[in-house]
Design a protein around this motif. Structure first.
Motif, PDB file in Angstrom:
ATOM      1  N   MET A 118      38.342 -52.897 -26.155  1.00 40.43           N
ATOM      2  CA  MET A 118      38.992 -51.590 -26.065  1.00 40.43           C
ATOM      3  C   MET A 118      38.175 -50.611 -25.223  1.00 40.43           C
ATOM      4  SD  MET A 118      41.874 -51.703 -27.874  1.00 40.43           S
ATOM      5  CE  MET A 118      42.255 -50.050 -28.425  1.00 40.43           C
ATOM      6  N   ASN A 119      36.820 -50.643 -25.358  1.00 36.57           N
ATOM      7  CA  ASN A 119      35.973 -49.686 -24.635  1.00 36.57           C
ATOM      8  C   ASN A 119      35.745 -50.070 -23.182  1.00 36.57           C
ATOM      9  OD1 ASN A 119      34.278 -51.852 -24.964  1.00 36.57           O
ATOM     10  ND2 ASN A 119      32.654 -50.727 -26.044  1.00 36.57           N
ATOM     11  N   GLU A 120      36.469 -51.095 -22.705  1.00 37.77           N
ATOM     12  CA  GLU A 120      36.361 -51.482 -21.295  1.00 37.77           C
ATOM     13  C   GLU A 120      37.524 -50.924 -20.477  1.00 37.77           C
ATOM     14  OE1 GLU A 120      33.753 -55.443 -22.318  1.00 37.77           O
ATOM     15  OE2 GLU A 120      35.850 -55.690 -21.759  1.00 37.77           O
ATOM     16  N   SER A 121      38.296 -50.042 -21.079  1.00 40.51           N
ATOM     17  CA  SER A 121      39.291 -49.276 -20.322  1.00 40.51           C
ATOM     18  C   SER A 121      38.554 -48.300 -19.417  1.00 40.51           C
ATOM     19  CB  SER A 121      40.200 -48.487 -21.280  1.00 40.51           C
ATOM     20  OG  SER A 121      40.940 -49.343 -22.112  1.00 40.51           O
ATOM     21  N   GLY A 122      39.139 -48.013 -18.252  1.00 40.50           N
ATOM     22  CA  GLY A 122      38.528 -47.032 -17.358  1.00 40.50           C
ATOM     23  C   GLY A 122      38.704 -47.386 -15.897  1.00 40.50           C
ATOM     24  N   GLN A 123      37.847 -46.806 -15.057  1.00 39.57           N
ATOM     25  CA  GLN A 123      37.963 -46.936 -13.600  1.00 39.57           C
ATOM     26  C   GLN A 123      37.081 -48.065 -13.082  1.00 39.57           C
ATOM     27  OE1 GLN A 123      37.719 -43.298 -11.096  1.00 39.57           O
ATOM     28  NE2 GLN A 123      36.117 -44.369  -9.985  1.00 39.57           N
ATOM     29  N   TYR A 124      37.712 -48.961 -12.303  1.00 39.96           N
ATOM     30  CA  TYR A 124      37.010 -50.062 -11.647  1.00 39.96           C
ATOM     31  C   TYR A 124      37.181 -49.913 -10.133  1.00 39.96           C
ATOM     32  CZ  TYR A 124      36.575 -52.429 -16.171  1.00 39.96           C
ATOM     33  OH  TYR A 124      36.264 -52.751 -17.474  1.00 39.96           O
ATOM     34  N   ASP A 125      36.086 -50.044  -9.396  1.00 40.94           N
ATOM     35  CA  ASP A 125      36.120 -49.948  -7.938  1.00 40.94           C
ATOM     36  C   ASP A 125      35.542 -51.216  -7.328  1.00 40.94           C
ATOM     37  OD1 ASP A 125      36.671 -46.893  -6.946  1.00 40.94           O
ATOM     38  OD2 ASP A 125      35.746 -46.929  -8.917  1.00 40.94           O
ATOM     39  N   VAL A 126      36.136 -51.653  -6.215  1.00 32.89           N
ATOM     40  CA  VAL A 126      35.606 -52.800  -5.487  1.00 32.89           C
ATOM     41  C   VAL A 126      35.368 -52.399  -4.041  1.00 32.89           C
ATOM     42  CG1 VAL A 126      37.920 -53.718  -4.920  1.00 32.89           C
ATOM     43  CG2 VAL A 126      35.927 -55.233  -4.894  1.00 32.89           C
ATOM     44  N   ASN A 127      34.234 -52.833  -3.500  1.00 30.69           N
ATOM     45  CA  ASN A 127      33.911 -52.656  -2.088  1.00 30.69           C
ATOM     46  C   ASN A 127      33.685 -54.036  -1.479  1.00 30.69           C
ATOM     47  OD1 ASN A 127      33.550 -49.618  -1.482  1.00 30.69           O
ATOM     48  ND2 ASN A 127      32.440 -49.905  -3.403  1.00 30.69           N
ATOM     49  N   ILE A 128      34.453 -54.339  -0.429  1.00 34.39           N
ATOM     50  CA  ILE A 128      34.334 -55.625   0.263  1.00 34.39           C
ATOM     51  C   ILE A 128      33.938 -55.354   1.707  1.00 34.39           C
ATOM     52  CG2 ILE A 128      35.514 -57.745   0.943  1.00 34.39           C
ATOM     53  CD1 ILE A 128      37.432 -57.318  -1.381  1.00 34.39           C
ATOM     54  N   THR A 129      32.827 -55.941   2.117  1.00 33.99           N
ATOM     55  CA  THR A 129      32.324 -55.730   3.475  1.00 33.99           C
ATOM     56  C   THR A 129      32.119 -57.069   4.154  1.00 33.99           C
ATOM     57  OG1 THR A 129      31.157 -53.745   2.721  1.00 33.99           O
ATOM     58  CG2 THR A 129      30.524 -54.635   4.863  1.00 33.99           C
ATOM     59  N   SER A 130      32.654 -57.202   5.377  1.00 31.61           N
ATOM     60  CA  SER A 130      32.433 -58.395   6.197  1.00 31.61           C
ATOM     61  C   SER A 130      32.501 -57.978   7.651  1.00 31.61           C
ATOM     62  CB  SER A 130      33.481 -59.469   5.891  1.00 31.61           C
ATOM     63  OG  SER A 130      34.746 -59.093   6.412  1.00 31.61           O
ATOM     64  N   SER A 131      32.390 -58.953   8.543  1.00 31.05           N
ATOM     65  CA  SER A 131      32.432 -58.654   9.973  1.00 31.05           C
ATOM     66  C   SER A 131      33.819 -58.223  10.429  1.00 31.05           C
ATOM     67  CB  SER A 131      31.994 -59.884  10.775  1.00 31.05           C
ATOM     68  OG  SER A 131      32.827 -60.993  10.469  1.00 31.05           O
ATOM     69  N   LYS A 132      34.860 -58.471   9.603  1.00 32.35           N
ATOM     70  CA  LYS A 132      36.232 -58.163  10.006  1.00 32.35           C
ATOM     71  C   LYS A 132      36.894 -57.075   9.162  1.00 32.35           C
ATOM     72  CE  LYS A 132      37.303 -62.670  12.021  1.00 32.35           C
ATOM     73  NZ  LYS A 132      38.219 -63.838  12.008  1.00 32.35           N
ATOM     74  N   GLN A 133      36.257 -56.693   8.046  1.00 33.94           N
ATOM     75  CA  GLN A 133      36.908 -55.707   7.184  1.00 33.94           C
ATOM     76  C   GLN A 133      35.903 -54.978   6.309  1.00 33.94           C
ATOM     77  OE1 GLN A 133      39.660 -58.126   4.913  1.00 33.94           O
ATOM     78  NE2 GLN A 133      38.076 -58.974   3.611  1.00 33.94           N
ATOM     79  N   ILE A 134      36.214 -53.723   6.029  1.00 31.92           N
ATOM     80  CA  ILE A 134      35.496 -52.925   5.045  1.00 31.92           C
ATOM     81  C   ILE A 134      36.567 -52.309   4.157  1.00 31.92           C
ATOM     82  CG2 ILE A 134      33.944 -50.973   4.656  1.00 31.92           C
ATOM     83  CD1 ILE A 134      32.850 -51.397   7.474  1.00 31.92           C
ATOM     84  N   ILE A 135      36.564 -52.658   2.871  1.00 33.42           N
ATOM     85  CA  ILE A 135      37.666 -52.269   1.992  1.00 33.42           C
ATOM     86  C   ILE A 135      37.125 -51.647   0.711  1.00 33.42           C
ATOM     87  CG2 ILE A 135      39.583 -53.141   0.572  1.00 33.42           C
ATOM     88  CD1 ILE A 135      40.007 -55.292   2.701  1.00 33.42           C
ATOM     89  N   HIS A 136      37.747 -50.541   0.305  1.00 35.50           N
ATOM     90  CA  HIS A 136      37.468 -49.923  -0.999  1.00 35.50           C
ATOM     91  C   HIS A 136      38.792 -49.767  -1.735  1.00 35.50           C
ATOM     92  CE1 HIS A 136      36.232 -46.111  -3.442  1.00 35.50           C
ATOM     93  NE2 HIS A 136      36.307 -47.187  -4.200  1.00 35.50           N
TER      94      HIS A 136
END
Length: 402
Positions: A180-198
């Motif tokens: 239950m206490n794992e509700s909340g905001q999760y963010d992912v950052n993916i970085t490679s030679s072809k993409q940078i994604i948040h």
């Protein structure tokens, strides 16, 4: 010999300088660094045709690091989106040449995901995986997982989540036995030679409740009903009768996952299958999920002509999580058949994953070489009849071959 050496040198030059294109998907307010990944004394950054200088005194504007050549954009806003172009000059060049273009786009969408205490959730990145991806996940701004595909060393925050975190090949985060206490905001950052994604996710974990899932199947299908929750205490019922692992029937219980598989479905297998579970806080088994299995008499037929291209239909209304097809024991890549040949006609077996249930379905692709001739006089009205019943989700396309 000199001609050969000259040609070889020219080939190296072509391979060394090229204009790469990198997609950068970020959120408003992010900070991002665009890395050249090349060391050259002569370089120039441009944005909308205007050169960006080093040591820019404006706090929120793009700033170039004079040592590394990286471009730092702080507190990104709408006016910062667009193409940032990097030019470099090597020893063999007379002028600056295009080297990299970074297309910065804003994506402020927060994806909402819900889960049930004790179950599992998947936070999907929906990205094309790259061999040099560096993936980092954060929960409430604290790093919980980091995977660098270039080195065999992954980090998971075991102090916070134990062994309940997993990152798949696409960078998606899977959390098992969620709390239950794992509700909340999760963010992912993916970085490679072809993409940078948040990307950002909002996860809501609720207590145990009784969910209702409708499963539409065809006669002869195999279907697996998934609990999507891990508990030692569970019980399946069909028509108020408990289904046991010792039952000599076409129903198979998986003692590890708790899933129930019904093979070669017929009319007597239709109805409500009820799953009950008991958590550490419960004293008795409680209703958790009800699967209403119904028969759909609609027959999926695929009748095509030689060299046609088409997509194998799943026959399910809900968008599947994953679909796998095999033909003559060979796995297919994707669901589209292009320029079909005579040896490709026959039975295709599909595994259709709808998350709550998995269907095993057989599809027969038949050859139709009949050409219907219609004669009319110029100026008359003509109707070309398909002679097939219309379905609500039909997609119909007519083509004229001249």
């Amino acid at each position: 010999m000199s001609d050969y050496l000259l040609l070889f040198s020219f080939s190296l030059l072509l391979a060394g300088v090229f204009s790469a294109y990198v997609t950068v998907s970020v959120m408003t307010g992010d900070d991002v660094t665009l890395n050249p990944d090349a060391i050259h004394e002569m370089r120039r950054w441009k944005f909308k045709g205007i050169e960006i200088g080093t040591n820019n005194q404006s706090r929120n504007r793009p700033n170039v690091d004079s040592q590394t050549g990286s471009l730092f954009i702080q507190n990104i806003r709408t006016e910062d989106t667009g193409e940032y172009k990097l030019e470099i000059k090597r020893s063999n060049d007379k002028t600056l040449q295009p080297f990299k273009t970074f297309n910065v786009i804003l994506n402020d969408k927060v994806e909402s995901v819900s889960g049930v205490k004790g179950g599992f959730v998947t936070l999907n990145t929906d990205t094309q995986p790259q061999t040099d991806d560096v993936i980092e996940w954060k929960f409430e701004n604290t790093s919980i997982a980091k995977v660098d595909k270039r080195i065999p060393s992954d980090y998971f925050n075991k102090e916070r989540f134990g062994d309940r975190l997993h990152v798949d090949s696409r960078g998606s985060l899977i959390i098992t036995q969620i709390k239950m206490n794992e509700s909340g905001q999760y963010d992912v950052n993916i970085t490679s030679s072809k993409q940078i994604i948040h990307k950002r996710f909002s996860l809501t974990v609720s207590g145990v409740f009784s969910a209702y899932v409708t499963v539409s199947v065809m006669k002869g299908d195999d279907v697996t009903l998934n609990p999507n929750v891990i508990h030692e205490m569970r019980r399946w019922k069909f028509k108020d009768i408990e289904i046991k692992t010792t039952d000599q029937s076409r129903n198979r219980l998986n003692t590890q996952t708790g899933s129930l598989t019904i093979q070669n479905i017929s009319t007597e297998d239709t109805g409500e299958y009820q799953l009950e579970i008991k958590t550490s806080e419960d004293k008795v088994l409680k209703p958790f999920k009800t699967f209403n299995v119904i028969l759909n008499d609609q027959v999926i037929t695929v009748s095509v002509m030689k060299e046609d291209s088409f997509t194998l239909p799943t026959g399910v209304q809900k968008q599947p999580v994953d679909v796998k097809w095999t033909f003559n024991g060979t796995d297919l890549t994707g669901s589209t058949i292009t320029n079909i040949r005579p040896e490709q006609f026959g039975e295709y077996k599909g595994e259709i994953d709808c998350r709550d249930f998995i269907l095993q379905r057989t599809l027969s692709v038949k050859f139709n070489d009949k050409v219907e001739s219609v004669s009319v006089t110029a100026g008359e009205t003509v109707t070309l009849n398909t002679n097939t019943p219309r379905q609500a989700d039909d997609v119909i396309e007519w083509k004229l071959f001249q």
